[in-house]
Design a protein around this motif. Structure first.
Motif, mmCIF file in Angstrom:
data_model
loop_
_atom_site.group_PDB
_atom_site.id
_atom_site.type_symbol
_atom_site.label_atom_id
_atom_site.label_comp_id
_atom_site.label_asym_id
_atom_site.label_seq_id
_atom_site.Cartn_x
_atom_site.Cartn_y
_atom_site.Cartn_z
ATOM 1 N N UNK A 111 0.839 -1.189 0.000
ATOM 2 C CA UNK A 111 0.000 0.000 0.000
ATOM 3 C C UNK A 111 0.872 1.235 0.000
ATOM 4 N N UNK A 112 0.337 2.280 -0.575
ATOM 5 C CA UNK A 112 1.111 3.505 -0.689
ATOM 6 C C UNK A 112 0.315 4.659 -0.082
ATOM 7 N N UNK A 113 0.313 4.732 1.237
ATOM 8 C CA UNK A 113 -0.460 5.769 1.917
ATOM 9 C C UNK A 113 0.401 6.965 2.312
ATOM 10 N N UNK A 114 1.668 6.986 1.902
ATOM 11 C CA UNK A 114 2.547 8.075 2.312
ATOM 12 C C UNK A 114 2.235 9.387 1.582
ATOM 13 N N UNK A 115 1.477 9.327 0.495
ATOM 14 C CA UNK A 115 1.128 10.524 -0.264
ATOM 15 C C UNK A 115 -0.263 11.057 0.077
ATOM 16 N N UNK B 110 -3.142 -0.676 -3.476
ATOM 17 C CA UNK B 110 -2.495 -1.835 -4.071
ATOM 18 C C UNK B 110 -1.385 -2.334 -3.155
ATOM 19 N N UNK B 111 -1.166 -3.634 -3.170
ATOM 20 C CA UNK B 111 -0.082 -4.218 -2.395
ATOM 21 C C UNK B 111 1.246 -3.847 -3.020
ATOM 22 N N UNK B 112 2.289 -3.830 -2.230
ATOM 23 C CA UNK B 112 3.630 -3.497 -2.730
ATOM 24 C C UNK B 112 4.039 -4.474 -3.833
#
Length: 145
Positions: free
Chosen positions: A1-5, A132-134
């Motif tokens: 997952x890309x929640x840093x943005x 989405x998964x890494x």
């Protein structure tokens, strides 16, 4: 997952994609049908979703990253809008119990569960790539090369 943005901003409804820093804060874009860009001052409280966690009981660590909670929601409900009655406390508690069985009922409030549902629905609708998964992201990037 890309929640840093992705960020939540105190006093502003919804979620925002962090675009880039500016001299006085950061430039963000709202996650909605007609996205709007804005500058958020450094004095406003900005919470990056990657840094948020939810309280649990019975573990050495007393919290679980929001990223893991979203992964559990995705596993149970897929990338579809959640059909949870946010006006019913019982419905919200049933939902959180299904995705986070050891949630701490004393420290997670109904409003927190509402935010979880609302945020997940926003991400599914406007920024599904954040969920989405890494491994999925890496395979997508490799296929593009």
């Amino acid at each position: 997952m890309n929640l840093k943005d992705i960020a939540a901003i105190a006093g502003k409804p919804g979620l925002f994609k962090v675009l880039k820093p500016s001299r006085s804060g950061v430039i963000v874009e709202s996650l909605e049908v007609k996205p709007k860009k804005a500058i958020v001052n450094a004095s406003q409280r900005i919470s990056i979703l990657k840094e948020i966690s939810m309280y649990v009981t019975g573990q050495a660590e007393e919290s679980v990253a929001l990223e893991e909670v979203f992964a559990s929601v995705k596993e149970k409900h897929g990338l579809a809008q959640l059909d949870v009655d946010t006006k019913s406390e019982e419905s919200l508690e049933d939902f959180i119990f299904s995705v986070l069985p050891n949630w701490d009922g004393d420290r997670i409030y109904t409003s927190d569960i509402k935010k979880l549902v609302t945020w997940y629905n926003k991400l599914v609708e406007f920024y599904p790539s954040a969920l989405e998964d890494a491994k999925e992201e890496e395979s997508t990037e490799e296929a593009a090369e």
